[in-house]
Design a protein around this motif. Structure first.
Motif, mmCIF file in Angstrom:
data_model
loop_
_atom_site.group_PDB
_atom_site.id
_atom_site.type_symbol
_atom_site.label_atom_id
_atom_site.label_comp_id
_atom_site.label_asym_id
_atom_site.label_seq_id
_atom_site.Cartn_x
_atom_site.Cartn_y
_atom_site.Cartn_z
ATOM 1 N N VAL A 1 0.825 -1.205 0.000
ATOM 2 C CA VAL A 1 0.000 0.000 0.000
ATOM 3 C C VAL A 1 0.866 1.266 0.000
ATOM 4 O O VAL A 1 0.519 2.266 -0.637
ATOM 5 C CB VAL A 1 -0.936 -0.006 1.229
ATOM 6 C CG1 VAL A 1 -1.758 1.288 1.288
ATOM 7 C CG2 VAL A 1 -1.858 -1.212 1.185
ATOM 8 N N GLN A 2 1.994 1.218 0.725
ATOM 9 C CA GLN A 2 2.857 2.392 0.877
ATOM 10 C C GLN A 2 4.297 2.034 0.496
ATOM 11 O O GLN A 2 5.154 1.873 1.371
ATOM 12 C CB GLN A 2 2.827 2.888 2.326
ATOM 13 C CG GLN A 2 1.438 3.261 2.806
ATOM 14 C CD GLN A 2 1.384 3.454 4.309
ATOM 15 O OE1 GLN A 2 0.319 3.430 4.910
ATOM 16 N NE2 GLN A 2 2.520 3.625 4.938
ATOM 17 N N PRO A 3 4.589 1.904 -0.784
ATOM 18 C CA PRO A 3 5.941 1.497 -1.192
ATOM 19 C C PRO A 3 7.019 2.501 -0.821
ATOM 20 O O PRO A 3 8.201 2.171 -0.836
ATOM 21 C CB PRO A 3 5.816 1.350 -2.719
ATOM 22 C CG PRO A 3 4.631 2.170 -3.095
ATOM 23 C CD PRO A 3 3.693 2.093 -1.940
ATOM 24 N N TRP A 4 6.632 3.738 -0.489
ATOM 25 C CA TRP A 4 7.617 4.763 -0.129
ATOM 26 C C TRP A 4 8.080 4.648 1.326
ATOM 27 O O TRP A 4 8.962 5.365 1.749
ATOM 28 C CB TRP A 4 7.032 6.151 -0.368
ATOM 29 C CG TRP A 4 5.664 6.300 0.231
ATOM 30 C CD1 TRP A 4 5.350 6.666 1.501
ATOM 31 C CD2 TRP A 4 4.426 6.060 -0.428
ATOM 32 N NE1 TRP A 4 3.992 6.672 1.696
ATOM 33 C CE2 TRP A 4 3.396 6.306 0.520
ATOM 34 C CE3 TRP A 4 4.063 5.672 -1.732
ATOM 35 C CZ2 TRP A 4 2.039 6.162 0.206
ATOM 36 C CZ3 TRP A 4 2.717 5.528 -2.035
ATOM 37 C CH2 TRP A 4 1.733 5.767 -1.082
ATOM 38 N N GLY A 5 7.480 3.729 2.107
ATOM 39 C CA GLY A 5 7.959 3.468 3.455
ATOM 40 C C GLY A 5 7.227 4.241 4.540
ATOM 41 O O GLY A 5 6.284 5.001 4.269
ATOM 42 N N LEU A 6 7.674 4.050 5.791
ATOM 43 C CA LEU A 6 7.004 4.636 6.948
ATOM 44 C C LEU A 6 7.832 5.731 7.637
ATOM 45 O O LEU A 6 7.304 6.460 8.464
ATOM 46 C CB LEU A 6 6.687 3.537 7.978
ATOM 47 C CG LEU A 6 5.845 2.370 7.467
ATOM 48 C CD1 LEU A 6 5.667 1.324 8.567
ATOM 49 C CD2 LEU A 6 4.487 2.854 6.972
ATOM 50 N N GLY A 7 9.128 5.794 7.360
ATOM 51 C CA GLY A 7 9.964 6.839 7.948
ATOM 52 C C GLY A 7 10.642 6.409 9.235
ATOM 53 O O GLY A 7 10.279 5.406 9.856
ATOM 54 N N ILE A 8 11.616 7.190 9.651
ATOM 55 C CA ILE A 8 12.448 6.790 10.789
ATOM 56 C C ILE A 8 11.725 6.901 12.127
ATOM 57 O O ILE A 8 12.194 6.367 13.134
ATOM 58 C CB ILE A 8 13.742 7.625 10.838
ATOM 59 C CG1 ILE A 8 13.409 9.122 10.890
ATOM 60 C CG2 ILE A 8 14.648 7.300 9.669
ATOM 61 C CD1 ILE A 8 14.631 9.994 11.049
#
Length: 397
Positions: free
Chosen positions: A259-266
């Motif tokens: 759903v979110q291939p750009w990731g969740l972040g640090i």
């Protein structure tokens, strides 16, 4: 500048991915930079610096690679576990060996690299004179400590590393079958002897780590490993390769990645983390961990770094007159790479050092090595003394 140029794509992809994923989480989920995120930034810069500085010192200091190899033998301090037995050496998870580390798995990953050096020495060494069995016993004891950590990820890593060592040995040296069997027996013997060196409770716990079903019926302090193995064979218990939680975590994080291939972040943890038994958990997989922090770009960046190191060591392994060093670095990369598929270890410092050695190693900065004991250890120390003498002479002048 030339040193950074070689790793610019890998590091650049990771940095851009992490910045983009963190910005998205801030605006989409109102997730500001938290303590875990700040620590992650520091760890990334620390490890990127380790990667680049490893390349710098490898190219400017003739004895650096030998000193790095010597540093891997610092794990010999773990052998105190055979005589110590203090509470601070064990975790509360079934007496897993951890020494001064926070987690037993951290001990096991350091041992993977140390045993990569020992296995390489066994492959390249011919004959059993000159203190061979002293080194072999020390290597067996380290293998025993690896078993004692109960890290199944590290066990799988060392199995694949050892099998790969034998296959590479056959391919590189066209070894006859008898010699191939002898080398394989020596490598396998490390772990058999290591297991036999362990105290009985540690032996029983290691068996139960793979076959946990009979755990309620076994007294680990009184039961014998032989009796336990007979019970497992009689009842035909099935082995367990990984924790059930791992499969759940991988499945749920993969759903998020789709759903979110750009990731969740640090700063994703703990708010956006997947929970298991009500506890937020990381993905326990190196590629999924890279995705959580920086999306597909960070995954590609980590793979570029790993592939650069593996490709360069393999190329040198076929081209170098003495393939000892690229052989050792390639095995270490594969060993920790396999183990990392079951853990959150993107910021494990030793990986970035080994990757740096693999990327920047060349025929020009590859030192000779003597395989006799204790000659090879003396050579490493002498190389360091020579480097210190040259530095002192430079300062004096």
């Amino acid at each position: 500048r030339r040193i950074f140029h070689r790793v610019r794509w890998g590091l650049g992809l990771i940095i851009v991915g992490v910045v983009a994923a963190t910005a998205w989480s801030y605006f989409a989920h109102n997730l500001p930079l938290n303590t875990e995120g700040a620590l992650t930034i520091f760890r990334f810069f620390e490890n990127f610096a380790l990667l680049i500085l490893t390349g710098f010192f490898l190219q400017t200091s003739p004895g650096f690679l030998k000193m790095a190899a010597l540093a891997q033998l610092s794990t010999l301090v773990y052998l105190y576990g055979f005589v110590g037995g203090n509470a601070w050496m064990m975790s509360n998870q079934m007496d897993r060996f951890r020494f001064l580390e926070n987690w037993p798995s951290t001990v096991s990953y350091h041992l993977l690299v140390s045993l990569g050096l020992i296995v390489t020495w066994l492959i390249f060494r011919s004959g059993t004179r000159g203190g061979f069995w002293i080194t072999y016993l020390a290597g067996s004891a380290l293998a025993g400590i690896l078993i004692w950590t109960q890290s199944r990820a590290a066990w799988l890593g060392i199995i694949i590393m050892s099998a790969l060592a034998i296959l590479l040995y056959r391919r590189l040296f066209s070894a006859p079958l008898l010699k191939l069997v002898w080398k394989g027996a020596l490598v396998a013997g490390l772990f058999l002897v290591g297991f036999l060196l362990l105290p009985r409770p540690a032996q029983n716990i290691a068996i139960l780590r793979v076959f946990p079903e009979p755990s309620p019926d076994i007294n680990i302090y009184r039961g014998s490993p032989g009796g336990l193995l007979k019970l497992i064979a009689r009842e035909q218990f099935s082995p367990i390769i990984t924790e059930p939680s791992r499969l759940h975590l991988w499945r749920e994080y993969l759903k998020k990645a789709a759903v979110q291939p750009w990731g969740l972040g640090i700063s994703y943890f703990p708010e956006l983390a997947v929970s298991y038994d009500g506890i937020p958990r990381g993905p326990h997989n190196i590629l999924l961990e890279a995705w959580t922090l920086g999306g597909i770009l960070a995954v590609l960046g980590w793979l570029v770094i790993f592939a650069q190191a593996a490709r360069n060591t393999l190329k040198l392994l076929h081209a170098a007159k003495n393939g000892f060093w690229p052989f050792y670095l390639f095995l270490s990369l594969i060993g920790v790479g396999v183990a990392f598929f079951f853990d959150n270890m993107i910021n494990f410092r030793l990986f970035w050092i080994i990757a740096g050695l693999g990327i920047y190693l060349s025929s020009e900065n590859m030192p000779e090595v003597s395989l006799g004991f204790p000659v090879w250890l003396k050579n490493i120390l002498a190389s360091r003394r020579g480097e210190l003498n040259r530095q002192e002479a430079a300062r004096s002048s």
